[in-house]
Design an enzyme around this catalytic site. Structure first.
Site, PDB file in Angstrom:
ATOM      1  CD  GLN A 118      67.578  -7.181 -64.578  1.00 57.70           C
ATOM      2  OE1 GLN A 118      68.426  -7.882 -65.105  1.00 57.70           O
ATOM      3  NE2 GLN A 118      67.830  -5.920 -64.226  1.00 57.70           N
ATOM      4  NE  ARG A 173      75.794  -4.357 -58.268  1.00 59.57           N
ATOM      5  CZ  ARG A 173      75.672  -5.281 -57.306  1.00 59.57           C
ATOM      6  NH1 ARG A 173      76.197  -6.476 -57.455  1.00 59.57           N
ATOM      7  NH2 ARG A 173      75.044  -4.997 -56.200  1.00 59.57           N
ATOM      8  CB  CYS A 174      76.218  -1.243 -67.097  1.00 60.13           C
ATOM      9  SG  CYS A 174      74.513  -1.199 -67.646  1.00 60.13           S
ATOM     10  CD  GLU A 205      73.148  -0.075 -62.345  1.00 58.56           C
ATOM     11  OE1 GLU A 205      72.956  -0.790 -63.327  1.00 58.56           O
ATOM     12  OE2 GLU A 205      72.754   1.091 -62.266  1.00 58.56           O
TER      13      GLU A 205
HETATM   14  N1  MCN Z   1      68.719   1.346 -50.847  1.00 55.92           N
HETATM   15  C1  MCN Z   1      68.672   1.929 -49.590  1.00 55.92           C
HETATM   16  N2  MCN Z   1      68.990   3.260 -49.459  1.00 55.92           N
HETATM   17  C2  MCN Z   1      69.376   4.007 -50.532  1.00 55.92           C
HETATM   18  C3  MCN Z   1      69.469   3.402 -51.809  1.00 55.92           C
HETATM   19  C4  MCN Z   1      69.110   2.060 -51.936  1.00 55.92           C
HETATM   20  O1  MCN Z   1      68.349   1.259 -48.615  1.00 55.92           O
HETATM   21  N3  MCN Z   1      69.681   5.305 -50.401  1.00 55.92           N
HETATM   22  C5  MCN Z   1      68.313  -0.051 -51.036  1.00 55.92           C
HETATM   23  C6  MCN Z   1      67.085  -0.130 -51.931  1.00 55.92           C
HETATM   24  O2  MCN Z   1      65.902   0.159 -51.310  1.00 55.92           O
HETATM   25  C7  MCN Z   1      67.191  -1.523 -52.511  1.00 55.92           C
HETATM   26  C8  MCN Z   1      68.696  -1.671 -52.695  1.00 55.92           C
HETATM   27  O3  MCN Z   1      69.297  -0.755 -51.757  1.00 55.92           O
HETATM   28  O4  MCN Z   1      66.684  -2.465 -51.615  1.00 55.92           O
HETATM   29  C9  MCN Z   1      69.157  -1.298 -54.140  1.00 55.92           C
HETATM   30  O5  MCN Z   1      68.478  -0.131 -54.513  1.00 55.92           O
HETATM   31  P1  MCN Z   1      68.721   0.725 -55.854  1.00 55.92           P
HETATM   32  O6  MCN Z   1      70.038   1.354 -55.796  1.00 55.92           O
HETATM   33  O7  MCN Z   1      67.517   1.582 -56.014  1.00 55.92           O
HETATM   34  O8  MCN Z   1      68.794  -0.333 -57.037  1.00 55.92           O
HETATM   35  P2  MCN Z   1      67.617  -1.254 -57.635  1.00 55.92           P
HETATM   36  O9  MCN Z   1      66.783  -1.762 -56.557  1.00 55.92           O
HETATM   37  O10 MCN Z   1      66.985  -0.572 -58.779  1.00 55.92           O
HETATM   38  O11 MCN Z   1      68.467  -2.482 -58.135  1.00 55.92           O
HETATM   39  C10 MCN Z   1      69.091  -2.465 -59.395  1.00 55.92           C
HETATM   40  C11 MCN Z   1      70.597  -2.612 -59.288  1.00 55.92           C
HETATM   41  C12 MCN Z   1      71.122  -3.025 -60.609  1.00 55.92           C
HETATM   42  S1  MCN Z   1      70.739  -2.055 -61.945  1.00 55.92           S
HETATM   43  C13 MCN Z   1      71.838  -4.175 -60.764  1.00 55.92           C
HETATM   44  S2  MCN Z   1      72.468  -4.490 -62.304  1.00 55.92           S
HETATM   45  C14 MCN Z   1      72.051  -5.067 -59.663  1.00 55.92           C
HETATM   46  C15 MCN Z   1      71.950  -4.397 -58.339  1.00 55.92           C
HETATM   47  O12 MCN Z   1      70.883  -3.589 -58.267  1.00 55.92           O
HETATM   48  N4  MCN Z   1      71.618  -6.344 -59.744  1.00 55.92           N
HETATM   49  C16 MCN Z   1      71.548  -7.104 -58.578  1.00 55.92           C
HETATM   50  N5  MCN Z   1      72.157  -5.183 -57.256  1.00 55.92           N
HETATM   51  C17 MCN Z   1      71.851  -6.514 -57.301  1.00 55.92           C
HETATM   52  N6  MCN Z   1      71.825  -7.259 -56.177  1.00 55.92           N
HETATM   53  C18 MCN Z   1      71.440  -8.549 -56.251  1.00 55.92           C
HETATM   54  N7  MCN Z   1      71.415  -9.281 -55.108  1.00 55.92           N
HETATM   55  N8  MCN Z   1      71.092  -9.145 -57.418  1.00 55.92           N
HETATM   56  C19 MCN Z   1      71.130  -8.456 -58.582  1.00 55.92           C
HETATM   57  O13 MCN Z   1      70.753  -9.042 -59.718  1.00 55.92           O
HETATM   58 CU1  CUM Z   2      73.007  -2.192 -66.592  1.00 50.84          CU
HETATM   59  S1  CUM Z   2      72.796  -3.722 -65.296  1.00 50.84           S
HETATM   60 MO1  CUM Z   2      71.378  -3.117 -64.059  1.00 50.84          MO
HETATM   61  O1  CUM Z   2      70.935  -1.773 -64.995  1.00 50.84           O
HETATM   62  O2  CUM Z   2      70.095  -4.132 -64.332  1.00 50.84           O
END
Ligand code: MCN
Ligand code: CUM
Length: 783
Positions: free
Chosen positions: A220, A367-368, A737
């Site tokens: 990641q 997802r913490c 998360e």
């Molecule tokens: N998004 C959006 N509009 C927003 C916020 C987000 O369209 N206002 C979209 C983003 O552009 C992205 C998705 O939603 O495509 C998730 O965005 P974001 O909240 O920024 O999270 P991350 O991309 O940083 O993903 C990390 C988060 C975490 S920490 C875990 S744990 C987790 C999760 O995402 N692991 C996942 N969702 C997951 N989903 C899948 N399929 N697989 C994982 O391993």
């Molecule tokens: Cu703490 S689970 Mo996500 O932050 O990759």
């Protein structure tokens, strides 16, 4: 065939996921798909004991076994100064055991052979002479003065790792002294595991001629891994090329560097050929980053009318044998101090003590949001305890205590500045969508008939987007993130980001952000992540930080491209730069709307016809260090029915209203919410990693550690409110998360609500049917 979605202005639209045609048809390229010439296979020998001294290891028979090329032990690594490695939490962790083992399934030796089967067979031939030592699995017992000391490598002769606190102790004590109402509740968040479909693995490929290590890994955070590997191995950082191919789910499990990675690299360095190591399911569950294992006690001081005054929290955090939590360096308990949640407390005081036990090391994952799951579960659970004590409706209690819309930016008693929110509107929407008043009526009728129906509410506040860099770092590296955009002559774009998605849809959403800024369609933009040779440096995807950080970088990088594009447009339009305006799709001339050039025209000119003296080309890089975190929030409501005969809980309805600011792709956000709710459901009802008194892991596979199927999963209803983040370039907050942070409390609150006529005030997760069945029987309910 790829999806075609040539729509312009793609922001906010549910366009299809660009990655899906590849992934759904089996054309993804995951770590185990990587096959290199002369590649060997590595397997790891693991300890059957949770705590034992290693008297002797004899690997001679294994070394003589068919196909075996190398056996590595802790002593071999010690000779290279690699027997221990640093963890992100500032602790150290054994790569292969030397002296003793500290948890069951700990890495003891590695075998490299021509085939995986040969390597596995040879593991059986390694003789290890163990002398069992007393085992400590209970963190409270580990803190007792006569407990066996687990970490003999430490100067401090105790199993206590750290003490951490936030808030104002005196002010909180004072409010408690005079409070008319005080409630107190012990709450355990069990040890769980993210358990992604694809376990961890790597291929290490060291080329002795070039001195370059190519390291394929399910990661990641590929850039951070490269830096850590450079620090651990002593190889120069530019001679390490980390490639994180398609990742089959991460959920935080793929943030740390694991011992297997170091062993595979050592093997490749020694043998000069590629070495592959892929975990089994059991290895993944029993040895890689677990989550939670928080033993929490919360007290709320309140007035008779339900207005909350102060919050006091004491927590014991079980980290297992090594503190391998993947938190930002200055935050040993992550962002747990967000525990005052959505409520306007006058004061709060929070303490966490970290403890070593003979269990697998960790633990931040699943997802913490860096311990926000624990914080949110705790406050949402205890608010319900308070509501029950005051005989007040839990929705009413929440509405009475919410941080009001006009209080943002809101300074929390533990030091956070919440950016924006409208909690009242979000909860009211959820109440209305689910038909709360009617459900309460139905519940009263059912109660009168002796039936158990429950309604559970959770109104959580999340905190995501680490940086800003002045507060957040990982081993000193500031937590910004980055984007680089290259616009090619025909107006097609390759953009690279410092994050690395694992299924979240970045190839689509980041293409949408950039296409929006450049007046193109998402089809025109190819997103690439995960290759440290090509992508700009970034800290990776976890803690829902990609949108708040790299998403901001993508938008600002697009605007940086536009600055140069405007100059080229002025040249093409033969007007001064000040007369050129961007209308969202093209550059036009002020007062002459008919005269315009598109980004495609500009792109071609950037390589064929730039103004005199201008550097050709059209590309930019942006490193974005956000000014603050983002604070997504939501209101979740669960409705459950309990079967008196079996204790089974049926989740009849679940309404999730999320507010993650401006939404880039509503379908992808909904998918994130569905996935996170399903995991939250699993945590509430199915998942736990218990250990027996000897430290045996009792849920080492998917027979005992339960993963929900579509048949177990309830139907999710979703909606949203939109309170843009005032400081984010496109007003977006993270969301990945939120559903896991917010949902466990809604489920548990619903079950406790159902059983409250029996006087039940709390049930610890996971709520297996037998627990409910036992409670019903204890109260003489026997159907
Ligand atoms: N998004 C959006 N509009 C927003 C916020 C987000 O369209 N206002 C979209 C983003 O552009 C992205 C998705 O939603 O495509 C998730 O965005 P974001 O909240 O920024 O999270 P991350 O991309 O940083 O993903 C990390 C988060 C975490 S920490 C875990 S744990 C987790 C999760 O995402 N692991 C996942 N969702 C997951 N989903 C899948 N399929 N697989 C994982 O391993
Ligand atoms: Cu703490 S689970 Mo996500 O932050 O990759």
């Amino acid at each position: 065939m790829a999806l075609q979605q040539t729509e312009l202005r793609p922001m906010g639209k549910s366009i299809g996921r660009k990655e899906d045609p590849r992934l759904i048809r089996g054309k993804g390229r995951y770590i185990d798909d990587i096959m290199l010439p002369n590649m060997l296979y590595m397997c790891v020998l693991r300890s059957p004991y949770a705590h034992a001294r290693i008297r002797r290891i004899d690997a001679s028979a294994a070394l003589a076994a068919p196909g075996v090329k190398l056996v590595i032990t802790g002593e071999d690594l010690a000779g290279m100064n690699l027997a221990w490695m640093p963890t992100m939490a500032g602790d150290t962790q054994m790569v292969l055991a030397t002296g003793k083992v500290l948890f069951q399934y700990q890495e003891v030796a590695a075998v490299v052979a021509e085939t995986r089967a040969q390597a596995e067979d040879a593991l059986q031939l390694i003789e290890v002479d163990y002398e069992p030592l007393p085992v400590v699995v209970d963190p409270f017992k580990a803190l007792e003065p006569d407990a066996p000391i687990l970490r003999e490598d430490k100067e401090k002769k105790s199993n206590h790792i750290f003490h951490w606190e936030a808030g104002d102790r005196e002010q909180t004590e004072a409010l408690f002294r005079d409070a008319p109402v005080i409630v107190k509740q012990d709450v355990r968040f069990p040890r769980v595991h993210p358990s992604p479909l694809e376990p961890c693995g790597c291929v290490a490929d060291y080329n002795s001629a070039t001195g370059r290590l190519t390291f394929y890994v399910t990661s990641q955070a590929p850039h951070a891994h490269r830096t850590v590997l450079a620090m651990v191995s002593g190889l120069p950082e530019h001679q390490i090329h980390v490639i994180s191919p398609d990742v089959g789910g991460g959920f935080g499990n793929k943030v740390p560097v694991y011992p297997g990675y170091v062993c595979a690299i050592v093997a490749s360095l020694k043998l000069g050929v590629p070495v592959k190591w892929i975990e089994t399911r059991t290895e993944n569950i029993t040895s890689t980053n677990f989550a939670r294992d928080y033993h929490m006690t919360a007290e709320i001081a309140a007035r008779e009318d339900g207005r909350v005054l102060a919050l006091r929290v004491k927590t014991v955090a079980d980290h297992g044998a090594f503190d391998a939590a993947a938190d930002p360096s200055k935050f040993p308990a992550g962002l747990f101090s967000i525990v005052t949640g959505s409520y306007d407390f006058r004061s709060a005081f929070v303490e966490v003590d970290g403890v070593y036990t003979n269990k697998a090391p960790g633990g931040v994952a699943y997802r913490c949001s860096f311990r926000v799951t624990e914080a949110s579960y705790l406050i949402e659970r205890v608010m319900d305890v308070l509501a029950r004590r005051l005989q007040m409706d839990p929705a009413e209690l929440r509405l009475r205590n919410f941080i009001r819309k006009d209080q943002f930016p809101y300074h929390s008693p533990t030091g956070w500045v919440y950016d924006s929110g409208d909690y009242e509107k979000t909860l009211n929407l959820a109440l209305q969508r689910i038909g709360y008043a009617e459900l309460r009526k139905e519940q009263a009728e059912k109660r009168a008939r002796g039936e158990f129906m429950g309604i559970g509410i959770s109104t959580f506040t999340e905190i995501v987007g680490a940086g800003p860099g002045h507060t957040f770092d990982i081993m000193g590296i500031k937590m910004f993130d980055s984007a680089q955009i290259r616009v090619h002559p025909t107006g097609k774009v390759i953009a690279r980001l410092g994050v690395r998605h694992q299924g979240q849809g970045h190839e689509t959403t980041f293409a949408q952000i950039i296409a929006e800024e450049l007046g193109l369609s998402a089809d025109d933009v190819l997103i690439e992540e995960g290759d440290t040779d090509t992508a700009p440096y970034g800290l990776g995807t976890y803690a829902s930080r990609s949108t708040p950080t790299a998403g901001g970088a993508a938008a600002l990088c697009g605007r940086r491209i536009r600055e140069k594009a405007r100059k080229i447009a002025a040249h093409l339009l033969e007007v001064g730069e000040d007369d050129v305006i961007w209308d969202g799709l093209a550059f036009t001339v002020k007062g002459l709307p008919g005269r315009s050039v598109s980004m495609k025209d500009v792109a071609f000119a950037a390589y064929t016809n730039v103004p005199e003296g201008m550097e050709p080309g059209l590309e930019a890089t942006y490193y974005y260090d956000p000014p603050n975190l983002t604070f997504p929030n939501g209101a979740y409501i669960a409705v459950v029915d309990i079967d008196k005969g079996t204790g089974a809980v049926k989740v009849r309805r679940f309404m999730a209203v999320d507010d993650c600011g401006n939404v880039i792709n509503p379908m992808i956000v909904e998918g994130q919410v569905h996935g996170g709710l399903t995991e939250g459901f699993a945590i509430a009802f199915m998942q736990d990693i218990p250990y027996d008194a000897d430290g045996n892991c009792l849920a080492p596979n998917w027979m005992d550690y339960l993963v929900p199927t579509s048949l177990d999963t309830p139907h999710w209803e979703t909606d949203r409110t939109v309170t843009p983040s005032p400081h984010h370039p496109i007003g977006a907050k993270g969301v990945g998360e939120s559903p896991n942070v917010g949902s466990p409390a809604a489920f548990v609150n619903a079950v406790v609500d159902a059983l409250s006529p029996l006087g039940v005030e709390h049930i610890d997760m996971p709520i297996f049917p037998w627990k409910v069945w036992s409670i019903l029987r204890e109260h003489g309910i026997d159907e």
